[in-house]
Design an enzyme around this catalytic site. Structure first.
Site, short mmCIF file in Angstrom:
data_model
loop_
_atom_site.label_atom_id
_atom_site.label_comp_id
_atom_site.label_asym_id
_atom_site.label_seq_id
_atom_site.Cartn_x
_atom_site.Cartn_y
_atom_site.Cartn_z
CE LYS A 53 41.92 -80.62 10.77
NZ LYS A 53 41.60 -79.10 11.97
CG ASN A 54 38.57 -77.50 9.74
OD1 ASN A 54 39.12 -78.42 10.82
ND2 ASN A 54 39.37 -76.34 9.24
CB CYS A 91 48.35 -75.81 13.40
SG CYS A 91 48.29 -77.47 12.75
NE ARG A 94 44.86 -71.04 14.48
CZ ARG A 94 44.53 -72.32 14.29
NH1 ARG A 94 45.26 -73.24 15.14
NH2 ARG A 94 43.37 -72.21 14.15
CG ASP A 145 42.93 -74.69 6.80
OD1 ASP A 145 43.76 -74.27 7.44
OD2 ASP A 145 41.56 -74.85 7.53
NE ARG A 188 45.71 -81.23 14.59
CZ ARG A 188 45.76 -79.88 14.79
NH1 ARG A 188 47.40 -79.71 13.93
NH2 ARG A 188 44.80 -79.01 14.50
C1 UD1 Z 1 39.40 -71.97 11.48
C2 UD1 Z 1 39.48 -74.17 11.06
C3 UD1 Z 1 40.74 -73.71 10.71
C4 UD1 Z 1 41.00 -72.70 9.72
C5 UD1 Z 1 40.56 -70.75 9.67
C6 UD1 Z 1 40.70 -70.03 9.29
C7 UD1 Z 1 38.84 -75.44 12.21
C8 UD1 Z 1 38.84 -76.17 12.93
N1 UD1 Z 1 40.02 -74.85 12.31
O1 UD1 Z 1 40.41 -71.76 12.60
O2 UD1 Z 1 42.06 -75.16 9.80
O3 UD1 Z 1 43.15 -72.24 9.00
O4 UD1 Z 1 39.21 -71.12 10.39
O5 UD1 Z 1 40.31 -70.12 8.26
O6 UD1 Z 1 37.69 -75.09 12.16
N2 UD1 Z 1 41.56 -64.18 15.52
C9 UD1 Z 1 41.80 -63.55 16.30
N3 UD1 Z 1 41.09 -63.63 17.56
C10 UD1 Z 1 39.65 -64.81 18.24
C11 UD1 Z 1 40.03 -66.00 17.28
C12 UD1 Z 1 40.43 -65.35 15.68
O7 UD1 Z 1 42.62 -62.54 16.36
O8 UD1 Z 1 39.44 -64.71 19.14
C13 UD1 Z 1 42.13 -64.21 14.21
C14 UD1 Z 1 43.11 -65.09 14.18
O9 UD1 Z 1 44.37 -65.04 14.83
C15 UD1 Z 1 43.43 -65.07 12.96
C16 UD1 Z 1 41.93 -65.10 12.39
O10 UD1 Z 1 41.38 -64.86 12.99
O11 UD1 Z 1 44.40 -64.37 12.06
C17 UD1 Z 1 40.53 -66.15 11.58
O12 UD1 Z 1 41.18 -66.98 12.63
P1 UD1 Z 1 39.50 -68.57 13.30
O13 UD1 Z 1 38.61 -67.65 11.97
O14 UD1 Z 1 39.32 -67.84 14.50
O15 UD1 Z 1 40.33 -69.55 12.75
P2 UD1 Z 1 39.68 -71.20 13.72
O16 UD1 Z 1 38.64 -70.59 14.08
O17 UD1 Z 1 40.72 -70.89 15.10
#
Ligand code: UD1
Length: 418
Positions: free
Chosen positions: A22-23, A116, A121, A305, A397
């Site tokens: 999915k990711n 989620c 986030r 995850d 999902r």
């Molecule tokens: C992706 C995955 C999700 C997984 C996560 C971490 C997809 C579709 N989803 O989510 O399944 O749980 O990686 O492995 O690929 N953060 C910030 N600012 C930002 C963005 C992120 O502070 O602008 C923080 C988040 O709050 C979190 C950390 O960075 O603590 C990691 O988030 P991120 O790697 O961005 O996760 P996603 O891309 O949302």
């Protein structure tokens, strides 16, 4: 509303094929907007998140067609750069559309993403990254407005290796003249898959899988036929399920190199594992030992995850385990539900202390989010008696009929209306 009704006490035995990640699919679908032709995606599993992303592409004017699990997207005819909150509320990866939209249309208007419920986030890293490429951004009335008429290559230093921000910046910079560099990039295999997808369309991205990624701008991207990588979180979920229920399971269409953190913990617990080219065999015939400490970290650390599923395993292991969740602040929601099933868990801030119990018992529980839902399915399979899981739409999902896969291996799970 559908529910799972699970008869516990079954062991898992047999072979199951892991579906496509999915990711990996979600950012690739966003990246399809960059293509001046047709993207054909093979083995494109129809997780509900994927269906929502396809609806977003359709809203943008792309023509998307599924024939079995082959998805074709003709985005050369896409003519909109606006995504309403109807779908962004439902799927967080809608935020990945910012990068491709600014690259293609030099502007974007995207409603704040949902997804989620596992913490705040934020999207500040996505925004700062785009600003480093000279994109002007305004946030108002629940929308992110991007003006990218002066978009240019540049250097982006991520304060944290965010998966989504890394992917967004790669896609935003694909057409920028010169070379864009991303430092402290996330190293997840899905990012490497996005790089391979873009390069298969004629892009010039290198370094994905390391902390520095370089994107050399190209003029356009051509049609492609692509197969995304297998899902390492489904692989991990099924391995943990077998560790919990006992039995012998062979997973096919998988890459064990993407699951080294989990595999080392499972070996430490006492599971027997055979790692082959695209197969993993797990065999568990006795009660496992608790892992004293598990801490979630960006890849290649232990994946957040798989934290809920691993927490479920620790509830029935011999001994005490501490799990520290470093990525998402409210990702221990499974604990109230597992407690209803007899688990002994104490939560303090981002730490869970789990004292293993002899066995869990069936209960009426509710999936609080996607991965917790998977953890509850695993708990239900090993519990004494019957478990009902509500709100299983969360599970859909990111798992494609999870009950069918587990039932093929000997579980007794029914999807019921109610
Ligand atoms: C992706 C995955 C999700 C997984 C996560 C971490 C997809 C579709 N989803 O989510 O399944 O749980 O990686 O492995 O690929 N953060 C910030 N600012 C930002 C963005 C992120 O502070 O602008 C923080 C988040 O709050 C979190 C950390 O960075 O603590 C990691 O988030 P991120 O790697 O961005 O996760 P996603 O891309 O949302």
């Amino acid at each position: 509303m559908e529910k799972f009704y699970i008869k516990g006490g079954t062991t898992l035995n047999g072979e199951v094929k892991v579906s496509t990640a999915k990711n990996a699919i979600l950012p690739i679908l966003a990246g399809a907007i960059l293509c001046d032709g047709v993207v054909t995606l093979n083995n494109c599993s129809k997780y509900s998140d994927v269906n929502y992303m396809v609806k977003i592409l359709t809203e943008l004017g792309a023509v998307c067609k599924f024939q079995d699990d082959v998805l074709t997207i003709n985005s050369s005819v896409a003519d909109k750069f606006y995504i309403s909150d109807e779908y962004t509320k439902k799927v967080r990866s809608s935020i990945f559309m910012l990068g491709p939209l600014v690259a293609r249309f030099k502007q974007a208007k995207v409603a704040y993403p949902g997804g989620c419920n596992i913490g705040t986030r934020p999207i500040d890293l996505h925004i700062k990254g785009l600003q480093s490429l000279n994109v002007k951004i305004e946030e108002k009335h629940g929308y992110i407005y991007c003006d990218a008429k002066n978009i240019s290559s540049g250097e982006v230093h991520l304060d944290f290796p965010s998966v989504g921000a890394t992917e967004n910046i790669i896609m935003a910079s694909v057409f920028c003249k010169g070379v864009t560099k991303i430092y402290n990039a996330a190293k997840e295999p899905e990012i490497e898959d996005l790089q391979n997808f873009i390069n298969a369309m004629g892009g010039k991205v290198k370094g994905a899988g390391t902390s520095t990624i370089e994107i050399e701008g190209v003029k356009k991207l051509h049609s492609v036929n692509y197969t995304p990588i297998p899902d390492r979180i489904i692989t991990g979920t099924y391995l943990i399920a077998c560790a919990v229920t006992g039995g012998k399971v062979c997973l096919t269409n998988t890459n064990h190199l993407h699951n080294t953190a989990l595999i080392s913990k499972l070996k430490q617990s006492g599971c027997k594992l055979q790692l082959k080219n695209d197969k993993i065999i797990i065999e568990v015939g006795h009660k496992l030992k608790s892992i004293p400490k598990i801490e979630t970290l960006p890849y290649p650390g232990f994946p957040t995850d798989l934290q809920s599923q691993m927490l479920t395993l620790q509830t029935i292991c011999k001994g005490t385990s501490v799990i520290i969740e470093n990525l998402f602040e409210t990702r221990f929601k499974i604990y109230t539900e597992l407690t209803k099933m007899g688990a002994n868990i104490i939560i303090k801030d981002r730490m869970a202390l789990i004292n293993g119990v002899k066995s869990l018992y069936g209960a009426n529980v509710t999936a609080p989010d996607l991965r917790s839902g998977a953890g509850l399915v695993i708990a239900g399979m090993c519990a004494e008696g019957y478990t009902t899981i509500n709100d299983i739409y969360h599970i859909d999902r990111g798992y494609l009929n999870i009950e069918n896969d587990f039932n093929c291996l000997g579980a007794d799970i029914k999807r019921i209306e109610g």
